[in-house]
Design an enzyme around this catalytic site. Structure first.
Site, PDB file in Angstrom:
ATOM      1  N   ILE A   1       0.822  -1.208   0.000  1.00  0.00           N
ATOM      2  CA  ILE A   1       0.000   0.000   0.000  1.00  0.00           C
ATOM      3  C   ILE A   1       0.860   1.264   0.000  1.00  0.00           C
ATOM      4  CG2 ILE A   1      -0.110  -0.104   2.532  1.00  0.00           C
ATOM      5  CD1 ILE A   1      -2.939   1.257   0.371  1.00  0.00           C
ATOM      6  N   LYS A   2       2.085   1.161   0.533  1.00  0.00           N
ATOM      7  CA  LYS A   2       2.936   2.340   0.679  1.00  0.00           C
ATOM      8  C   LYS A   2       3.397   2.914  -0.655  1.00  0.00           C
ATOM      9  CE  LYS A   2       3.005   2.415   5.223  1.00  0.00           C
ATOM     10  NZ  LYS A   2       2.509   3.534   6.027  1.00  0.00           N
ATOM     11  N   ASP A   3       3.293   2.153  -1.729  1.00  0.00           N
ATOM     12  CA  ASP A   3       3.641   2.695  -3.045  1.00  0.00           C
ATOM     13  C   ASP A   3       2.830   3.951  -3.331  1.00  0.00           C
ATOM     14  OD1 ASP A   3       5.111   0.367  -3.212  1.00  0.00           O
ATOM     15  OD2 ASP A   3       4.413  -0.170  -5.219  1.00  0.00           O
TER      16      ASP A   3
END
Length: 303
Positions: A41-43
């Protein structure tokens, strides 16, 4: 469906929403964020903050990205830095899995290990990152724990995707809370679309938030509200669910046998949803966020 792209960064987002076979009349879906290019999700938030810095002139060609991370944010920054030609330095603590450390290095980034101490301690990974920022020319720190562009990224990206993929029928959204950016940003968007949607935050039972400021060590990664942060907007959250390592990690094998090899925070989310099934009814549409993959934790022998 994802479209053909000429740039890897354009492939971030538009992740699949997949039905999960839980025994309930409600419809349970998982948002597979581990299918982003760098695996989490951090992308989304890392790209948003970095490109925002570029637009504002805070990060210029040949610059250095410096970030404090428990893992996935560091991996995302390393991948994006590799694509854009930036140097990347990630400060980390011993809890980070071996796989994440190796992945960050594989992208060409530098990892500086710091002791597991409170965030305001001069030796903490956050403090060390800030010191590096001060002495490194043309550098930028996304500062995921305190940068309000973190929840803004998910307000602009994740929230609209979930709304679109469920055709506006979502009734419950469950996600792990760490920085608070994901649950707050996506939650705010969904609440604006329909105030009746339940926004459910999953936290560690021994975190700073769960213990009212008296945290204890825990094993799970990608989850845990460990200090006060402006990125956590509690006004959009209907309920917090504290989960123990035993229960969160215990769900990993269960979900793997259903075909979902998920990370530790996602195990906690799955545990909460499984135990919430008796409160759901036909017509409910639940989306739970799977933030990263179990491949990042295989060396921990949780599976």
């Amino acid at each position: 469906m994802r479209k053909k792209t000429n740039n890897l960064l354009d492939a971030i987002g538009n992740t699949p929403l997949v039905r999960v076979p839980f025994n309930t009349p409600a419809k349970i879906f998982a948002k597979l964020e581990y299918l982003n290019p760098a695996g989490s999700i951090k992308d989304r938030s890392a790209l948003f903050m970095i490109e925002e810095a570029e637009k504002k002139g805070l990060l210029k060609s040949g610059g250095t990205i410096i970030e404090s991370s428990s893992g996935n944010q560091g991996v995302a920054c390393a991948m994006i830095g590799a694509m854009k030609g930036y140097k990347v330095i990630i400060t980390a603590s011993p809890a980070m899995s071996e796989e994440k450390i190796k992945t960050i290095k594989a992208y060409g980034a530098k990892v500086i290990m710091c002791p597991a101490v409170p965030i305001h301690d001069p030796k903490s990974r956050h403090s060390v990152a800030e010191k590096l920022l001060e002495k490194t020319r043309n550098s930028f720190m996304p500062n995921q724990y305190f940068n309000l562009s973190n929840p803004k990224a998910h307000y602009n990206s994740l929230g609209p995707e979930i709304w679109r993929q469920t055709k506006g029928k979502i009734t419950h959204f469950f996600a792990a809370a760490g920085t608070g950016g994901t649950i707050s940003g996506a939650g705010k968007f969904l609440k604006e679309k329909n105030p009746k949607i339940k926004i459910m935050a999953v936290d560690i039972d021994t975190s700073f938030h769960s213990t009212n400021g008296h945290p204890k060590p825990y094993k799970m990664e990608g989850i845990g509200i460990d200090f006060e942060t402006p990125c956590l907007n509690e006004s959009v959250i209907d309920r917090f669910f504290p989960v123990s390592d035993k229960h969160g990690l215990g769900m990993l094998k269960t979900m793997a046998k259903k075909g979902f090899l998920i990370g530790t925070g996602s195990g906690a989310v799955s545990y909460v949803v499984q135990n919430y099934l008796n409160k759901l009814k036909k017509g409910d549409v639940v989306v739970m966020l799977f933030g990263d993959s179990g491949r990042a934790y295989l060396s921990k022998n949780y599976y």
